[in-house]
Design a protein around this motif. Structure first.
Motif, PDB file in Angstrom:
ATOM      1  N   THR A 141     -23.666  67.483 -12.572  1.00 26.07           N
ATOM      2  CA  THR A 141     -23.607  66.364 -12.576  1.00 26.07           C
ATOM      3  C   THR A 141     -23.228  65.753 -11.330  1.00 26.07           C
ATOM      4  OG1 THR A 141     -21.147  66.756 -12.930  1.00 26.07           O
ATOM      5  CG2 THR A 141     -22.205  66.563 -14.801  1.00 26.07           C
ATOM      6  N   THR A 142     -23.474  66.369  -9.990  1.00 28.59           N
ATOM      7  CA  THR A 142     -22.924  65.935  -8.737  1.00 28.59           C
ATOM      8  C   THR A 142     -24.217  66.307  -7.684  1.00 28.59           C
ATOM      9  OG1 THR A 142     -20.746  66.277  -9.330  1.00 28.59           O
ATOM     10  CG2 THR A 142     -21.200  65.918  -6.805  1.00 28.59           C
ATOM     11  N   MET A 187     -14.786  78.899  -7.525  1.00 19.66           N
ATOM     12  CA  MET A 187     -16.486  78.888  -7.247  1.00 19.66           C
ATOM     13  C   MET A 187     -17.323  78.571  -8.490  1.00 19.66           C
ATOM     14  SD  MET A 187     -17.755  81.766  -4.362  1.00 19.66           S
ATOM     15  CE  MET A 187     -17.160  82.936  -4.930  1.00 19.66           C
ATOM     16  N   LEU A 188     -17.006  78.945  -9.506  1.00 19.00           N
ATOM     17  CA  LEU A 188     -17.637  78.910 -10.725  1.00 19.00           C
ATOM     18  C   LEU A 188     -17.459  77.162 -11.110  1.00 19.00           C
ATOM     19  CD1 LEU A 188     -19.513  79.971 -12.708  1.00 19.00           C
ATOM     20  CD2 LEU A 188     -17.574  80.603 -14.352  1.00 19.00           C
ATOM     21  N   ARG A 189     -16.542  76.714 -10.825  1.00 18.72           N
ATOM     22  CA  ARG A 189     -16.209  75.354 -11.173  1.00 18.72           C
ATOM     23  C   ARG A 189     -17.062  74.450 -10.455  1.00 18.72           C
ATOM     24  NH1 ARG A 189     -12.840  71.037  -9.295  1.00 18.72           N
ATOM     25  NH2 ARG A 189     -11.801  72.414  -7.682  1.00 18.72           N
ATOM     26  N   PHE A 190     -17.285  74.836  -9.035  1.00 18.85           N
ATOM     27  CA  PHE A 190     -18.282  73.940  -8.098  1.00 18.85           C
ATOM     28  C   PHE A 190     -19.709  74.344  -8.667  1.00 18.85           C
ATOM     29  CE2 PHE A 190     -14.103  73.817  -5.417  1.00 18.85           C
ATOM     30  CZ  PHE A 190     -14.278  72.338  -5.149  1.00 18.85           C
ATOM     31  N   GLU A 201     -26.133  67.531  -4.388  1.00 22.16           N
ATOM     32  CA  GLU A 201     -25.744  68.495  -3.369  1.00 22.16           C
ATOM     33  C   GLU A 201     -24.748  68.294  -2.286  1.00 22.16           C
ATOM     34  OE1 GLU A 201     -28.228  71.371  -0.212  1.00 22.16           O
ATOM     35  OE2 GLU A 201     -29.133  71.060  -2.366  1.00 22.16           O
ATOM     36  N   LYS A 202     -24.875  67.059  -1.552  1.00 25.62           N
ATOM     37  CA  LYS A 202     -24.345  66.717  -0.456  1.00 25.62           C
ATOM     38  C   LYS A 202     -22.978  66.292  -0.672  1.00 25.62           C
ATOM     39  CE  LYS A 202     -27.004  67.246   2.962  1.00 25.62           C
ATOM     40  NZ  LYS A 202     -26.875  67.990   4.035  1.00 25.62           N
ATOM     41  N   ALA A 203     -22.626  65.622  -2.201  1.00 27.12           N
ATOM     42  CA  ALA A 203     -21.504  65.353  -2.695  1.00 27.12           C
ATOM     43  C   ALA A 203     -20.469  66.321  -2.845  1.00 27.12           C
ATOM     44  CB  ALA A 203     -21.664  63.897  -3.778  1.00 27.12           C
ATOM     45  N   LEU A 204     -21.314  67.317  -3.590  1.00 30.50           N
ATOM     46  CA  LEU A 204     -20.778  68.555  -3.921  1.00 30.50           C
ATOM     47  C   LEU A 204     -20.287  69.320  -2.870  1.00 30.50           C
ATOM     48  CD1 LEU A 204     -20.087  70.513  -6.216  1.00 30.50           C
ATOM     49  CD2 LEU A 204     -22.431  71.383  -6.102  1.00 30.50           C
ATOM     50  N   LEU A 205     -20.896  69.537  -1.770  1.00 28.58           N
ATOM     51  CA  LEU A 205     -20.739  70.214  -0.642  1.00 28.58           C
ATOM     52  C   LEU A 205     -19.482  69.461  -0.001  1.00 28.58           C
ATOM     53  CD1 LEU A 205     -23.812  71.516   0.878  1.00 28.58           C
ATOM     54  CD2 LEU A 205     -22.233  72.654  -0.251  1.00 28.58           C
ATOM     55  N   ARG A 206     -19.338  68.153  -0.042  1.00 27.74           N
ATOM     56  CA  ARG A 206     -18.320  67.292   0.583  1.00 27.74           C
ATOM     57  C   ARG A 206     -16.968  67.798  -0.431  1.00 27.74           C
ATOM     58  NH1 ARG A 206     -22.101  63.162   1.480  1.00 27.74           N
ATOM     59  NH2 ARG A 206     -21.421  62.223  -0.437  1.00 27.74           N
ATOM     60  N   LEU A 207     -17.059  67.663  -1.588  1.00 29.20           N
ATOM     61  CA  LEU A 207     -16.057  68.144  -2.407  1.00 29.20           C
ATOM     62  C   LEU A 207     -15.458  69.476  -2.210  1.00 29.20           C
ATOM     63  CD1 LEU A 207     -17.053  66.679  -5.983  1.00 29.20           C
ATOM     64  CD2 LEU A 207     -15.242  65.741  -4.605  1.00 29.20           C
ATOM     65  N   PHE A 208     -16.436  70.422  -2.058  1.00 28.09           N
ATOM     66  CA  PHE A 208     -15.973  71.751  -1.814  1.00 28.09           C
ATOM     67  C   PHE A 208     -15.240  71.985  -0.531  1.00 28.09           C
ATOM     68  CE2 PHE A 208     -17.012  76.123  -0.318  1.00 28.09           C
ATOM     69  CZ  PHE A 208     -16.468  77.060  -1.256  1.00 28.09           C
ATOM     70  N   ARG A 209     -15.649  71.221   0.539  1.00 31.99           N
ATOM     71  CA  ARG A 209     -15.204  71.392   1.924  1.00 31.99           C
ATOM     72  C   ARG A 209     -13.786  70.621   1.798  1.00 31.99           C
ATOM     73  NH1 ARG A 209     -16.948  71.971   7.137  1.00 31.99           N
ATOM     74  NH2 ARG A 209     -19.127  71.843   6.163  1.00 31.99           N
ATOM     75  N   GLU A 210     -13.573  69.626   0.921  1.00 32.37           N
ATOM     76  CA  GLU A 210     -12.209  69.006   0.924  1.00 32.37           C
ATOM     77  C   GLU A 210     -11.156  70.029   0.234  1.00 32.37           C
ATOM     78  OE1 GLU A 210     -12.812  65.538  -1.227  1.00 32.37           O
ATOM     79  OE2 GLU A 210     -13.872  64.434   0.344  1.00 32.37           O
ATOM     80  N   TRP A 211     -11.753  70.597  -0.574  1.00 29.90           N
ATOM     81  CA  TRP A 211     -10.965  71.786  -1.512  1.00 29.90           C
ATOM     82  C   TRP A 211     -10.351  72.921  -0.576  1.00 29.90           C
ATOM     83  CZ3 TRP A 211     -11.756  76.975  -2.647  1.00 29.90           C
ATOM     84  CH2 TRP A 211     -10.730  77.476  -3.503  1.00 29.90           C
TER      85      TRP A 211
END
Length: 223
Positions: free
Chosen positions: A201-202, A192-195, A204-214
């Motif tokens: 650097t990322t 969680m801290l990593r995200f 919001e929408k792109a970050l949430l997509r990355l989190f969802r993939e993870w």
């Protein structure tokens, strides 16, 4: 002491000009409830009450951004896990018998969602407390809010100060720090801290997509 309506308005004006908050002492429960009603329309004002001490704060932009992002993480997690939740934002969590009350930055009913999902009003004298509360501590409170959460019986609290994230699990009357969320057993604090760090650097929408993939990868690995 009971604040008069005019004093309530003055307090609202004062807090809007503060970067952190103000602490009032010897405030009655009746005054606290009156302030909750009077300031209810001022969505940016948070009240914390602890046995006569009343703190009034206005969240900053970094505070709100962090709260929204962690809240979005919860939405993604429960969506991918197909778990029903009842999201109640900054619900006022209070109990007159304890003379304590506060407003989390975000709170959720997850395990007890079925108990409250169709209720218009939630009364913590009768209903269970939220299963998860998110606490953004970028501007430190003068009141020990963690102690208030414990007294109200909130099972899990995520606390983030802009750099450090702590997951707390209620054990008896006190909280213990955890490396993994009790509600989401694969959710490591370090991940969680990593995200949270990635948002520098990322977008919001792109970050949430990355989190969802993870999250999806974690679910698949456990199947």
């Amino acid at each position: 002491n009971n604040l008069k309506p005019r004093q309530v308005a003055m307090t609202a004006t004062l807090i809007q000009n503060q970067t952190s908050g103000i602490l009032l002492k010897n405030i009655s429960w009746k005054t606290y409830e009156s302030l909750l009603n009077e300031l209810g329309e001022h969505g940016g004002i948070r009240l914390t009450y602890d046995r006569g001490n009343l703190e009034i704060m206005t969240p900053s932009a970094p505070h709100e951004k962090s709260g929204e992002l962690l809240g979005n993480f919860v939405e993604v997690l429960t969506d991918e896990l197909n778990v029903d939740i009842c999201s109640l934002g900054s619900l006022t969590c209070k109990r007159k018998d304890l003379e304590r009350g506060l407003e989390p930055d975000k709170c959720y009913y997850i395990q007890n969602e079925d108990v409250v999902w169709n209720k218009e009003q939630i009364d913590l004298n009768e209903d269970p407390p939220p299963d998860l509360a998110i606490e953004i501590d970028i501007t430190s409170s003068s009141i020990d809010r963690l102690e208030l959460y414990a007294s109200l019986g909130v099972p899990e609290v995520w606390r983030y100060d802009g750099n450090r994230l702590i997951i707390y699990r209620l054990e008896g009357n006190e909280y213990a720090e955890c490396e993994v969320s009790p509600t989401f057993p694969f959710l490591l604090k370090s991940e969680m801290l990593r995200f949270l760090e990635l948002r520098k650097t990322t977008k919001e929408k792109a970050l949430l997509r990355l989190f969802r993939e993870w999250v999806r990868s974690q679910i698949q690995s456990r199947e």
